[in-house]
Design a protein around this motif. Structure first.
Motif, PDB file in Angstrom:
ATOM      1  N   GLU A   1      -7.997   4.475 -10.064  1.00  0.00           N
ATOM      2  CA  GLU A   1      -8.149   3.023  -9.969  1.00  0.00           C
ATOM      3  C   GLU A   1      -7.567   2.497  -8.650  1.00  0.00           C
ATOM      4  O   GLU A   1      -8.175   1.645  -7.990  1.00  0.00           O
ATOM      5  N   VAL A   2      -6.388   3.011  -8.289  1.00  0.00           N
ATOM      6  CA  VAL A   2      -5.730   2.584  -7.050  1.00  0.00           C
ATOM      7  C   VAL A   2      -6.649   2.841  -5.859  1.00  0.00           C
ATOM      8  O   VAL A   2      -6.787   2.003  -4.960  1.00  0.00           O
ATOM      9  N   ALA A   3      -7.326   3.996  -5.877  1.00  0.00           N
ATOM     10  CA  ALA A   3      -8.224   4.338  -4.765  1.00  0.00           C
ATOM     11  C   ALA A   3      -9.403   3.375  -4.690  1.00  0.00           C
ATOM     12  O   ALA A   3      -9.956   3.132  -3.622  1.00  0.00           O
ATOM     13  N   ASN A   4      -9.785   2.825  -5.863  1.00  0.00           N
ATOM     14  CA  ASN A   4     -10.864   1.836  -5.877  1.00  0.00           C
ATOM     15  C   ASN A   4     -10.416   0.484  -5.345  1.00  0.00           C
ATOM     16  O   ASN A   4     -11.228  -0.294  -4.849  1.00  0.00           O
ATOM     17  N   LEU A   5      -9.128   0.205  -5.512  1.00  0.00           N
ATOM     18  CA  LEU A   5      -8.627  -1.126  -5.154  1.00  0.00           C
ATOM     19  C   LEU A   5      -8.148  -1.232  -3.717  1.00  0.00           C
ATOM     20  O   LEU A   5      -8.248  -2.287  -3.108  1.00  0.00           O
ATOM     21  N   TYR A   6      -7.580  -0.148  -3.195  1.00  0.00           N
ATOM     22  CA  TYR A   6      -6.938  -0.229  -1.872  1.00  0.00           C
ATOM     23  C   TYR A   6      -7.433   0.866  -0.935  1.00  0.00           C
ATOM     24  O   TYR A   6      -7.510   2.027  -1.310  1.00  0.00           O
ATOM     25  N   ASP A   7      -7.715   0.454   0.324  1.00  0.00           N
ATOM     26  CA  ASP A   7      -8.039   1.438   1.366  1.00  0.00           C
ATOM     27  C   ASP A   7      -6.752   1.851   2.068  1.00  0.00           C
ATOM     28  O   ASP A   7      -5.789   1.093   2.098  1.00  0.00           O
ATOM     29  N   ASN A   8      -6.785   3.006   2.662  1.00  0.00           N
ATOM     30  CA  ASN A   8      -5.659   3.491   3.489  1.00  0.00           C
ATOM     31  C   ASN A   8      -4.308   3.318   2.799  1.00  0.00           C
ATOM     32  O   ASN A   8      -3.342   2.878   3.415  1.00  0.00           O
ATOM     33  N   HIS A   9      -4.232   3.621   1.530  1.00  0.00           N
ATOM     34  CA  HIS A   9      -2.968   3.422   0.807  1.00  0.00           C
ATOM     35  C   HIS A   9      -2.183   4.735   0.715  1.00  0.00           C
ATOM     36  O   HIS A   9      -2.731   5.820   0.897  1.00  0.00           O
ATOM     37  N   ARG A  10      -0.870   4.563   0.450  1.00  0.00           N
ATOM     38  CA  ARG A  10      -0.024   5.734   0.202  1.00  0.00           C
ATOM     39  C   ARG A  10       0.643   5.571  -1.160  1.00  0.00           C
ATOM     40  O   ARG A  10       1.850   5.744  -1.301  1.00  0.00           O
TER      41      ARG A  10
ATOM     42  N   LYS B   1       0.831  -1.222   0.000  1.00  0.00           N
ATOM     43  CA  LYS B   1       0.000   0.000   0.000  1.00  0.00           C
ATOM     44  C   LYS B   1       0.857   1.261   0.000  1.00  0.00           C
ATOM     45  O   LYS B   1       0.514   2.268   0.617  1.00  0.00           O
ATOM     46  N   ARG B   2       2.007   1.179  -0.675  1.00  0.00           N
ATOM     47  CA  ARG B   2       2.922   2.306  -0.672  1.00  0.00           C
ATOM     48  C   ARG B   2       3.724   2.305  -1.973  1.00  0.00           C
ATOM     49  O   ARG B   2       4.095   1.240  -2.468  1.00  0.00           O
ATOM     50  N   GLY B   3       3.998   3.477  -2.514  1.00  0.00           N
ATOM     51  CA  GLY B   3       4.840   3.576  -3.698  1.00  0.00           C
ATOM     52  C   GLY B   3       4.466   4.782  -4.545  1.00  0.00           C
ATOM     53  O   GLY B   3       3.387   5.368  -4.372  1.00  0.00           O
TER      54      GLY B   3
END
Ligand SMILES: NC(=O)c1ccc[n+]([C@@H]2O[C@H](COP(=O)([O-])OP(=O)(O)OC[C@H]3O[C@@H](n4cnc5c(N)ncnc54)[C@H](OP(=O)(O)O)[C@@H]3O)[C@@H](O)[C@H]2O)c1
Length: 240
Positions: A162-171, A123-125
């Motif tokens: 898309e990333v926001a749709n796939l992962y919660d609490n991501h950076r 969840k980071r990158g």
């Protein structure tokens, strides 16, 4: 403490090399060029991963090796490698059209596809695409190059969503930068009369330096830029 790994494609020359020099202290670099021997600087303490992105098999193999050898500790990717083959569209051979789309658009898409999966696990990158001012302004004799660079901006915005749709609490952040006219081997090839024409369109009254683009990207990679996501950042002296 081990340094986070950053892949810079097209690190043999121009903007990629300037960026590698800027990031070398803070990150462990994966330096890419079309051929291994083209990476002449900064090899010590870093990695070299070569591939001709106009060749689909080499691009595929590159993505596999990136995942296998560096997937665990990769922090960021700068999709910087690019080519121009300037010609009126009517005289552009199809093989040159394919080559520009492969290197400037498909390679960044495939590399992003590879690393977004890896970044999703932690969840980071950060992914940064090297677009261009011509993506927004258009440029005669660079229609395919401009189309590829414009594609990168739309791709970036879409992947950020898309990333926001796939992962919660991501950076995870996905960005593009659009340099204007920067002094590198790519722009050295522009005829003097053309350069003078460009200068009249730049309020800063000068061309940009590779170090100025590198500095912006170093900032975008840092935590200080943690709220900049899905954006395209112009670095062009006000070029219109
Ligand atoms: N300079 C500018 O004013 C400007 C403005 C806007 C955007 N840009 C973009 O910024 C990026 C860097 O440009 P630059 O000015 O630094 O150009 P450059 O000095 O010509 O460097 C291009 C880099 O891309 C790599 N590359 C070229 N063809 C490749 C291929 N088929 N497969 C893999 N790698 C390949 C080169 O590697 P090899 O050494 O192995 O060939 C080199 O490292 C490009 O994406 C360009 O479109 C530049």
């Amino acid at each position: 403490m081990t340094k986070p790994k950053v892949l810079i494609t097209g690190a043999s020359s121009g903007l990629g090399l300037a960026l590698a020099k800027r990031l070398n202290q803070d990150y462990c670099l994966i330096l890419h060029a079309s051929k291994e021997e083209n990476i002449k600087e900064l090899r010590e303490g870093n990695y070299v991963l070569a591939a001709d992105f106009s060749n689909p098999d080499e691009l595929n193999e590159f993505c596999k090796k990136l995942k296998k050898d560096h997937g665990d500790d990769l922090f960021a990717v700068i999709n910087n490698a690019g080519i121009t083959i300037d010609k009126p569209l009517v005289f552009q051979p199809e093989r040159d059209i394919d080559k520009m789309l492969m290197v400037n658009l498909k390679a960044p898409i495939m590399i992003t596809k590879t690393v977004i999966k890896l970044f999703g696990l932690k969840k980071r990158g950060v992914v940064i695409q090297m677009s261009s001012c011509v993506a927004e302004t258009g440029n005669a004799f660079q229609s395919v190059y401009s189309a590829a660079k414009a594609g990168l901006i739309a791709f970036t915005k879409s992947i950020a969503k898309e990333v926001a749709n796939l992962y919660d609490n991501h950076r995870i952040r996905v960005l593009s930068v659009s340099p204007g006219f920067i002094e590198t081997p790519m722009t050295d090839a522009v005829p003097q009369t053309e350069k003078e024409k460009y200068l009249t369109m730049i309020p800063a009254q000068r061309f940009g330096k590779p170090e100025e683009v590198a500095e912006t990207i170093a900032f975008l990679l840092s935590e200080k830029a943690s709220y900049i996501n899905g954006s395209n950042i112009d670095i062009n002296g006000g070029l219109f």
